[in-house]
Design an enzyme around this catalytic site. Structure first.
Site, PDB file in Angstrom:
ATOM      1  N   ASP A  23      49.523  46.852  37.992  1.00 42.30           N
ATOM      2  CA  ASP A  23      50.053  46.359  39.267  1.00 42.30           C
ATOM      3  C   ASP A  23      51.538  46.709  39.308  1.00 42.30           C
ATOM      4  OD1 ASP A  23      47.521  45.190  39.078  1.00 42.30           O
ATOM      5  OD2 ASP A  23      48.156  43.258  39.904  1.00 42.30           O
ATOM      6  N   LYS A  58      44.517  42.670  47.421  1.00 37.04           N
ATOM      7  CA  LYS A  58      44.739  41.549  46.496  1.00 37.04           C
ATOM      8  C   LYS A  58      45.839  40.630  47.012  1.00 37.04           C
ATOM      9  CE  LYS A  58      46.244  40.513  41.734  1.00 37.04           C
ATOM     10  NZ  LYS A  58      46.510  41.067  40.385  1.00 37.04           N
ATOM     11  N   LYS A 110      48.543  44.981  47.221  1.00 37.70           N
ATOM     12  CA  LYS A 110      48.669  43.582  46.794  1.00 37.70           C
ATOM     13  C   LYS A 110      49.862  42.957  47.501  1.00 37.70           C
ATOM     14  CE  LYS A 110      49.791  41.113  42.445  1.00 37.70           C
ATOM     15  NZ  LYS A 110      49.892  41.244  40.975  1.00 37.70           N
TER      16      LYS A 110
END
Length: 259
Positions: free
Chosen positions: A102, A201, A167
């Site tokens: 990430d 996400k 995300k």
């Protein structure tokens, strides 16, 4: 099964159970691995700092859950615009054995009008991840971008540069995932026609079973009820797990964590 029970079971299996605290230790990460194996199923992944990946891998294997994926973070949490550093951190995370990375998008550069550095940074990290069969999620920090146009732009740039997931947040700023930012980001996935290959996400701020139900409802509305599987949807959270388990009849809903 009630609607909340059904959505809670879905959400639990989509969780990236997270600890990203300055005082993390091997013991805390081992405890996180144990929590990821629940009486009603496993979380999709855990998300930890890179240095803890080896101990997490060992623990997950020993407890019989080698399929729980290990995610980590790079260029975190500030989203600086130094591509070489972000790439070096991403390569190091891969070397530690991450299944997923990430990376934080250089959101301040975008706010200042620089779109190119975000594309180049994500693309460099994607190339490194793709070569190692590692999934890349890009954190755009919606709570700092604030404006819909910027959230949309960061999502578009990240997807064009190869993000496997977009995300919302690091969980380290005052405003993290909101239903509003989630909708904008998933609309970009829809509008770009990439719902087969790009996931979403929300992270930080999804704390209760009811919160998770709301976020899943947006995905179901935009893409149908079958889209939000673990390849297309994750929740970045830790305190959420206790609330989901309580909704499913396990535990009292109390958690030691605030993420």
């Amino acid at each position: 099964m009630t609607d909340l029970k059904a959505s809670s079971l879905r959400a639990l299996k989509l969780m990236d159970l997270t600890t990203l605290n300055d005082d993390d230790t091997n013991e805390k990460v081992i405890a996180l691995c144990h929590q990821a194996k629940t009486p009603v199923g496993n979380t999709a992944a855990i998300c930890i700092y890179p240095r803890f990946i080896p101990i997490a891998r060992k623990t997950l294997k020993e407890q019989g859950t080698p399929d729980i994926r290990i995610a980590t973070v790079t260029n975190f949490p500030h989203g600086n615009d130094d591509i070489d550093i972000a790439l070096a951190e991403t390569r190091a995370a891969i070397a530690y054995g991450a299944d997923e990375v990430d990376v934080v998008f250089p959101y301040r550069a975008l706010i200042a009008g620089n779109e190119q550095v975000g594309f180049d940074l994500v693309k460099a990290c994607k190339d490194a991840c793709a070569a190692a069969n590692v999934l890349l999620k890009v954190i755009i920090e919606t709570g700092e971008l604030k404006e819909e146009a910027l959230i949309r732009k960061a999502s578009e740039i990240s997807i064009k540069a190869g993000a496997d997931f977009i995300k919302t947040s690091t969980g380290k700023v005052p405003v993290n995932a909101t239903p509003e930012s989630a909708r904008i980001m998933m609309e970009v996935i829809r509008d770009m026609g990439v719902s087969k290959t790009v996931g979403f996400k929300p992270a930080g701020g999804v704390r209760t079973a009811e919160d998770a139900q709301k976020f899943l409802a947006i995905a179901d509305e935009l893409f149908g009820a079958d889209w939000a599987d673990s390849r297309h949807y994750r929740f970045g959270a830790s305190s959420l797990l206790a609330s989901l388990l309580k909704a499913l009849g396990h535990g009292d809903g109390k958690s030691a964590s605030s993420y």
